[in-house]
Write a protein that holds these residues in place. Structure first.
Motif, PDB file in Angstrom:
ATOM      1  N   THR A 141       0.830  -1.216   0.000  1.00 34.39           N
ATOM      2  CA  THR A 141       0.000   0.000   0.000  1.00 34.39           C
ATOM      3  C   THR A 141       0.862   1.263   0.000  1.00 34.39           C
ATOM      4  O   THR A 141       0.513   2.260  -0.618  1.00 34.39           O
ATOM      5  N   HIS A 142       1.992   1.223   0.735  1.00 34.03           N
ATOM      6  CA  HIS A 142       2.904   2.370   0.769  1.00 34.03           C
ATOM      7  C   HIS A 142       4.206   1.931   1.418  1.00 34.03           C
ATOM      8  O   HIS A 142       4.303   0.812   1.929  1.00 34.03           O
ATOM      9  N   GLY A 143       5.198   2.826   1.394  1.00 36.17           N
ATOM     10  CA  GLY A 143       6.553   2.393   1.756  1.00 36.17           C
ATOM     11  C   GLY A 143       6.946   2.487   3.213  1.00 36.17           C
ATOM     12  O   GLY A 143       8.110   2.263   3.540  1.00 36.17           O
ATOM     13  N   HIS A 170       7.830   1.595   6.982  1.00 36.31           N
ATOM     14  CA  HIS A 170       8.505   0.361   7.420  1.00 36.31           C
ATOM     15  C   HIS A 170       7.550  -0.676   8.004  1.00 36.31           C
ATOM     16  O   HIS A 170       7.799  -1.872   7.902  1.00 36.31           O
ATOM     17  N   ASP A 171       6.432  -0.206   8.609  1.00 35.76           N
ATOM     18  CA  ASP A 171       5.504  -1.185   9.198  1.00 35.76           C
ATOM     19  C   ASP A 171       4.687  -1.914   8.120  1.00 35.76           C
ATOM     20  O   ASP A 171       3.895  -2.800   8.438  1.00 35.76           O
ATOM     21  N   HIS A 172       4.939  -1.574   6.844  1.00 39.98           N
ATOM     22  CA  HIS A 172       4.232  -2.247   5.735  1.00 39.98           C
ATOM     23  C   HIS A 172       5.191  -2.966   4.782  1.00 39.98           C
ATOM     24  O   HIS A 172       4.743  -3.758   3.961  1.00 39.98           O
ATOM     25  N   VAL A 173       6.487  -2.641   4.860  1.00 45.91           N
ATOM     26  CA  VAL A 173       7.443  -3.266   3.922  1.00 45.91           C
ATOM     27  C   VAL A 173       8.636  -3.921   4.618  1.00 45.91           C
ATOM     28  O   VAL A 173       9.529  -4.447   3.955  1.00 45.91           O
ATOM     29  N   GLY A 183      -5.514   0.283   3.548  1.00 53.28           N
ATOM     30  CA  GLY A 183      -4.140   0.618   3.920  1.00 53.28           C
ATOM     31  C   GLY A 183      -4.149   1.711   4.973  1.00 53.28           C
ATOM     32  O   GLY A 183      -5.090   1.823   5.762  1.00 53.28           O
ATOM     33  N   ASP A 184      -3.101   2.526   4.984  1.00 51.18           N
ATOM     34  CA  ASP A 184      -3.041   3.664   5.915  1.00 51.18           C
ATOM     35  C   ASP A 184      -3.619   4.872   5.191  1.00 51.18           C
ATOM     36  O   ASP A 184      -3.156   5.235   4.113  1.00 51.18           O
ATOM     37  N   THR A 185      -4.594   5.502   5.794  1.00 57.21           N
ATOM     38  CA  THR A 185      -5.199   6.650   5.119  1.00 57.21           C
ATOM     39  C   THR A 185      -5.983   7.558   6.056  1.00 57.21           C
ATOM     40  O   THR A 185      -6.515   7.101   7.070  1.00 57.21           O
ATOM     41  N   VAL A 196      -8.530  -1.802  11.946  1.00 56.84           N
ATOM     42  CA  VAL A 196      -7.141  -2.246  12.170  1.00 56.84           C
ATOM     43  C   VAL A 196      -6.226  -1.042  12.368  1.00 56.84           C
ATOM     44  O   VAL A 196      -6.650   0.104  12.295  1.00 56.84           O
ATOM     45  N   HIS A 197      -4.949  -1.346  12.604  1.00 61.90           N
ATOM     46  CA  HIS A 197      -3.916  -0.316  12.733  1.00 61.90           C
ATOM     47  C   HIS A 197      -4.199   0.646  13.891  1.00 61.90           C
ATOM     48  O   HIS A 197      -3.910   1.836  13.816  1.00 61.90           O
ATOM     49  N   VAL A 198      -4.792   0.085  14.942  1.00 59.22           N
ATOM     50  CA  VAL A 198      -5.086   0.877  16.128  1.00 59.22           C
ATOM     51  C   VAL A 198      -3.846   0.840  17.026  1.00 59.22           C
ATOM     52  O   VAL A 198      -3.284  -0.236  17.263  1.00 59.22           O
TER      53      VAL A 198
HETATM   54 ZN   LIG Z   1       1.226   1.920   9.034  1.00 60.63          ZN
END
Ligand SMILES: [Zn+2]
Ligand SMILES: [Zn+2]
Length: 237
Positions: free
Chosen positions: A69-71, A73-76, A181-183, A233-235
């Protein structure tokens, strides 16, 4: 605030998703399964450990597509170890990594990886830059990205900058999973989540006020409730 208990799982017929974890600043890791397709989304730190619990080695080797979704670090954070594991296990089939246009983190991880292992890579890695107009098909799954609003803080006091960020709709057998994703709250996500069989919505600000990086519970819920089912999610923990 009640802590989300991971993994979160959802399935309908032979279409399923497992969110191994989604913790801001720590790690994300998601697996979508549709028929015999295994698709990884946002391989953060720990992705190998989690895939290994869920799939056989051959199934991990059969993963054909990774969607980022994006770069952040918590996603890649797990991309390097996933690529290396597939090399060690002698994967033969290609792997495609889809990522938002301008996401230099993925390009640099890929370039460094290829530089280190170019003489001993048993499989081909394809990088596919995509945007909100792209449409991807993997086996019988249709993946439609949509642009979202996500920012990062520049730590030298220069404020924030928008990062290339996508959400994804995964459609299979007339069912749809929407992952934002994150938004921040945005119309593209509102439209995508509406009527989805499952919507996975970030609530990165929890009980606090939202901003242009993440959503509050209130905002995230208002979007989630327009889908048939939803996960927040992502709480922060
Ligand atoms: Zn994130
Ligand atoms: Zn982020």
């Amino acid at each position: 605030m009640k802590k989300t208990k991971y993994p979160l799982s959802w399935s309908k017929k032979d279409f399923s998703i497992k969110i191994f974890c989604s913790i801001p600043n720590i790690a994300t890791g998601i697996l979508v399964r549709a028929g015999d397709a295994n698709i990884v989304i946002d391989p953060g730190d720990g992705i190998l450990r989690d895939l290994n619990k869920e799939l056989t080695v051959d199934q991990i080797k059969s993963i054909s597509d990774v969607f980022v979704t994006h770069g952040h670090h918590d996603h890649v954070g797990g991309v390097w170890s996933l690529l290396t594991y597939l090399r060690v296990m002698n994967k033969k089939t290609p792997l495609t990594i889809y990522y938002p246009k301008g996401c230099i983190e993925i390009e640099h991880i890929h370039n460094a990886f290829v530089k280190v292992y170019q003489d001993s890579l048993p499989y081909i890695i394809k990088l596919k830059e995509i945007d909100g107009k792209s449409v991807v098909t993997s086996k019988k799954v249709r993946i439609k990205p949509f642009e979202v609003i996500h920012k990062e803080i520049l730590n030298d006091g220069r404020g924030k900058r928008q990062v290339p960020a996508l959400g994804y709709n995964f459609s299979y057998n007339k069912m749809k999973i929407c992952y934002g994703g994150d938004t921040a709250y945005c119309e593209t996500l509102v439209r995508s989540a509406k009527g989805a069989d499952l919507a996975i919505i970030e609530a990165g600000h929890g009980e606090e006020e939202s901003d242009d990086m993440h959503m509050s519970f209130k905002e995230a819920k208002s979007i989630g409730e327009t889908a048939k089912e939803y996960f927040l999610v992502h709480v922060p923990e």
